[in-house]
Scaffold this motif. Structure first.
Motif, PDB file in Angstrom:
ATOM      1  N   ALA A 187     -22.572   6.322  -1.911  1.00  0.00           N
ATOM      2  CA  ALA A 187     -22.662   7.537  -2.734  1.00  0.00           C
ATOM      3  C   ALA A 187     -22.078   8.728  -1.972  1.00  0.00           C
ATOM      4  N   SER A 188     -22.349   8.822  -0.681  1.00  0.00           N
ATOM      5  CA  SER A 188     -21.804   9.918   0.130  1.00  0.00           C
ATOM      6  C   SER A 188     -20.286   9.812   0.254  1.00  0.00           C
ATOM      7  N   ILE A 189     -19.784   8.607   0.417  1.00  0.00           N
ATOM      8  CA  ILE A 189     -18.326   8.416   0.498  1.00  0.00           C
ATOM      9  C   ILE A 189     -17.683   8.831  -0.816  1.00  0.00           C
ATOM     10  N   ARG A 190     -18.316   8.520  -1.926  1.00  0.00           N
ATOM     11  CA  ARG A 190     -17.796   8.962  -3.225  1.00  0.00           C
ATOM     12  C   ARG A 190     -17.766  10.483  -3.301  1.00  0.00           C
ATOM     13  N   GLN A 191     -18.777  11.150  -2.737  1.00  0.00           N
ATOM     14  CA  GLN A 191     -18.792  12.617  -2.692  1.00  0.00           C
ATOM     15  C   GLN A 191     -17.626  13.136  -1.852  1.00  0.00           C
ATOM     16  N   VAL A 192     -17.369  12.489  -0.709  1.00  0.00           N
ATOM     17  CA  VAL A 192     -16.244  12.876   0.136  1.00  0.00           C
ATOM     18  C   VAL A 192     -14.944  12.731  -0.648  1.00  0.00           C
ATOM     19  N   TRP A 248       0.827  -1.210   0.000  1.00  0.00           N
ATOM     20  CA  TRP A 248       0.000   0.000   0.000  1.00  0.00           C
ATOM     21  C   TRP A 248       0.863   1.261   0.000  1.00  0.00           C
ATOM     22  N   GLU A 249       1.870   1.293   0.855  1.00  0.00           N
ATOM     23  CA  GLU A 249       2.748   2.465   0.950  1.00  0.00           C
ATOM     24  C   GLU A 249       3.549   2.679  -0.331  1.00  0.00           C
ATOM     25  N   ALA A 250       3.834   1.596  -1.055  1.00  0.00           N
ATOM     26  CA  ALA A 250       4.593   1.714  -2.299  1.00  0.00           C
ATOM     27  C   ALA A 250       3.730   2.238  -3.451  1.00  0.00           C
ATOM     28  N   MET A 251       2.409   2.166  -3.306  1.00  0.00           N
ATOM     29  CA  MET A 251       1.500   2.644  -4.352  1.00  0.00           C
ATOM     30  C   MET A 251       1.424   4.165  -4.313  1.00  0.00           C
ATOM     31  N   ASN A 252       1.228   4.788  -5.497  1.00  0.00           N
ATOM     32  CA  ASN A 252       0.998   6.231  -5.503  1.00  0.00           C
ATOM     33  C   ASN A 252      -0.479   6.485  -5.213  1.00  0.00           C
ATOM     34  N   ILE A 253      -0.828   7.743  -4.998  1.00  0.00           N
ATOM     35  CA  ILE A 253      -2.192   8.097  -4.598  1.00  0.00           C
ATOM     36  C   ILE A 253      -3.214   7.687  -5.659  1.00  0.00           C
ATOM     37  N   GLU A 254      -2.856   7.762  -6.932  1.00  0.00           N
ATOM     38  CA  GLU A 254      -3.790   7.373  -7.999  1.00  0.00           C
ATOM     39  C   GLU A 254      -4.083   5.877  -7.950  1.00  0.00           C
ATOM     40  N   GLU A 255      -3.066   5.070  -7.676  1.00  0.00           N
ATOM     41  CA  GLU A 255      -3.269   3.615  -7.575  1.00  0.00           C
ATOM     42  C   GLU A 255      -4.113   3.277  -6.342  1.00  0.00           C
ATOM     43  N   GLN A 256      -3.830   3.940  -5.228  1.00  0.00           N
ATOM     44  CA  GLN A 256      -4.627   3.724  -4.021  1.00  0.00           C
ATOM     45  C   GLN A 256      -6.075   4.142  -4.264  1.00  0.00           C
ATOM     46  N   ALA A 257      -6.248   5.289  -4.918  1.00  0.00           N
ATOM     47  CA  ALA A 257      -7.597   5.785  -5.211  1.00  0.00           C
ATOM     48  C   ALA A 257      -8.345   4.814  -6.113  1.00  0.00           C
ATOM     49  N   GLN A 258      -7.664   4.295  -7.129  1.00  0.00           N
ATOM     50  CA  GLN A 258      -8.305   3.357  -8.047  1.00  0.00           C
ATOM     51  C   GLN A 258      -8.734   2.094  -7.294  1.00  0.00           C
ATOM     52  N   GLU A 259      -7.901   1.621  -6.381  1.00  0.00           N
ATOM     53  CA  GLU A 259      -8.251   0.428  -5.613  1.00  0.00           C
ATOM     54  C   GLU A 259      -9.462   0.678  -4.719  1.00  0.00           C
ATOM     55  N   VAL A 260      -9.506   1.828  -4.060  1.00  0.00           N
ATOM     56  CA  VAL A 260     -10.641   2.147  -3.193  1.00  0.00           C
ATOM     57  C   VAL A 260     -11.899   2.387  -4.029  1.00  0.00           C
ATOM     58  N   GLN A 261     -11.772   3.161  -5.096  1.00  0.00           N
ATOM     59  CA  GLN A 261     -12.935   3.433  -5.944  1.00  0.00           C
ATOM     60  C   GLN A 261     -13.464   2.143  -6.571  1.00  0.00           C
ATOM     61  N   SER A 262     -12.565   1.271  -6.995  1.00  0.00           N
ATOM     62  CA  SER A 262     -12.972  -0.019  -7.560  1.00  0.00           C
ATOM     63  C   SER A 262     -13.702  -0.855  -6.508  1.00  0.00           C
ATOM     64  N   GLY A 263     -13.176  -0.853  -5.292  1.00  0.00           N
ATOM     65  CA  GLY A 263     -13.826  -1.587  -4.201  1.00  0.00           C
ATOM     66  C   GLY A 263     -15.201  -1.035  -3.881  1.00  0.00           C
ATOM     67  N   LEU A 264     -15.319   0.295  -3.846  1.00  0.00           N
ATOM     68  CA  LEU A 264     -16.631   0.904  -3.606  1.00  0.00           C
ATOM     69  C   LEU A 264     -17.604   0.553  -4.721  1.00  0.00           C
ATOM     70  N   HIS A 265     -17.093   0.531  -5.951  1.00  0.00           N
ATOM     71  CA  HIS A 265     -17.936   0.162  -7.100  1.00  0.00           C
ATOM     72  C   HIS A 265     -18.447  -1.276  -6.946  1.00  0.00           C
ATOM     73  N   MET A 266     -17.542  -2.192  -6.597  1.00  0.00           N
ATOM     74  CA  MET A 266     -17.948  -3.593  -6.407  1.00  0.00           C
ATOM     75  C   MET A 266     -18.950  -3.742  -5.271  1.00  0.00           C
ATOM     76  N   LEU A 267     -18.707  -3.055  -4.160  1.00  0.00           N
ATOM     77  CA  LEU A 267     -19.639  -3.127  -3.030  1.00  0.00           C
ATOM     78  C   LEU A 267     -20.999  -2.560  -3.406  1.00  0.00           C
ATOM     79  N   ASN A 268     -21.009  -1.452  -4.134  1.00  0.00           N
ATOM     80  CA  ASN A 268     -22.261  -0.847  -4.566  1.00  0.00           C
ATOM     81  C   ASN A 268     -23.031  -1.804  -5.475  1.00  0.00           C
ATOM     82  N   GLU A 269     -22.322  -2.454  -6.405  1.00  0.00           N
ATOM     83  CA  GLU A 269     -22.958  -3.426  -7.302  1.00  0.00           C
ATOM     84  C   GLU A 269     -23.515  -4.607  -6.516  1.00  0.00           C
ATOM     85  N   ALA A 270     -22.710  -5.128  -5.579  1.00  0.00           N
ATOM     86  CA  ALA A 270     -23.133  -6.305  -4.803  1.00  0.00           C
ATOM     87  C   ALA A 270     -24.321  -5.974  -3.908  1.00  0.00           C
TER      88      ALA A 270
END
Length: 186
Positions: A124-129, A77-99
Motif C-alpha cells: 500500500a505504501s509503495i502504491r502511495q509512492v 523493458w526499455e522499448a516500453m513506454n512509461i504507461e506500459e511499465q507502470a501497468q506491469e508494475v501496478q499489475s504485479g503489485l496487485h497480484m502480490l497483494n492478492e496472493a
C-alpha cells in the motif's frame, strides 16, 4: 529495528499527509524520488523471505497462487513506454497483494502473520509512492485470458522470494526512471 522501520514508515506517511493538506497545491502528493524509500520496503520483504526460508511443511499454500514473473528483459523493458511499465508494475503489485492477502485466511503463526501484515502495508505504501510520482494506477485487463507474465507458486517462501525480486527488479526500474524524478537531470 522494527520500531525504526515503523518510524520511517510513519514519517513518510506524515510527509505525504502534510503535503496533501497544504493549501494552494495543484498536486496532492510531493514526488518521492529517493530510492532509499523503496530499499526500506525491499529490506522488509527480504526479512520476511529469509524468515520463511527455513519453513517447510507449515509454509505450503493450500492452492497455488498467481504471482508476477520477476525476470526483466531489459531490451523489452526499455522499448516500453512509461504507461506500459507502470501497468506491469501496478499489475504485479496487485497480484502480490492478492496472493499475500490470501494467506490471512488460514491460521498462521504470529511471526508469519506479522510478515503478512507488514507486506500488505508495504505494498500500500509503495502504491502511495507511485501515486506521488504520477504513475498511473492499476487498471484490470479487459480480457480474461491468462497473463503470460505470471507464474503459479505453491509455498509461502516462494511467494516472499517473488515479492523481493519483483521489488528489486521491475518496481526499482520504474521508480528509478519515473519522469517526474528525471526532470532537471541531464
Amino acid at each position: 529495528m522494527d520500531s525504526e522501520m515503523q518510524i520511517i514508515r510513519l514519517f513518510a506517511l506524515l510527509l505525504m499527509v502534510l503535503e496533501w493538506t497544504r493549501p494552494g497545491l495543484s498536486s496532492p502528493l510531493r514526488p518521492i524520488c529517493d530510492l532509499r524509500v523503496l530499499d526500506h520496503f525491499i529490506k522488509e520483504a527480504w526479512d520476511a523471505e529469509a524468515a520463511m526460508r527455513t519453513c517447510k511443511d507449515d509454509c505450503s499454500i493450500a492452492t497455488n497462487v498467481t504471482v508476477p514473473l520477476t525476470r526483466v528483459d531489459f531490451e523489452v523493458w526499455e522499448a516500453m513506454n512509461i504507461e506500459e511499465q507502470a501497468q506491469e508494475v501496478q499489475s504485479g503489485l496487485h497480484m502480490l497483494n492478492e496472493a499475500i492477502g490470501s494467506l490471512q485466511i488460514s491460521n498462521q503463526t504470529e511471526v508469519l502473520q506479522s510478515h503478512i501484515d507488514a507486506s500488505i502495508r508495504n505494498i500500500a505504501s509503495i502504491r502511495q509512492v507511485l501515486r506521488s510520482l504520477s504513475i498511473p494506477e492499476y487498471v484490470p485487463p479487459t480480457s480474461s485470458g491468462e497473463d503470460k507474465e505470471t507464474q503459479k507458486i505453491s509455498s509461502i517462501s516462494e511467494l516472499f522470494q517473488v515479492h523481493v525480486n519483483f521489488l528489486r527488479g521491475k518496481a526499482r526500474l520504474l521508480l528509478a526512471n519515473a519522469p517526474v524524478c528525471r526532470q532537471g537531470v541531464s
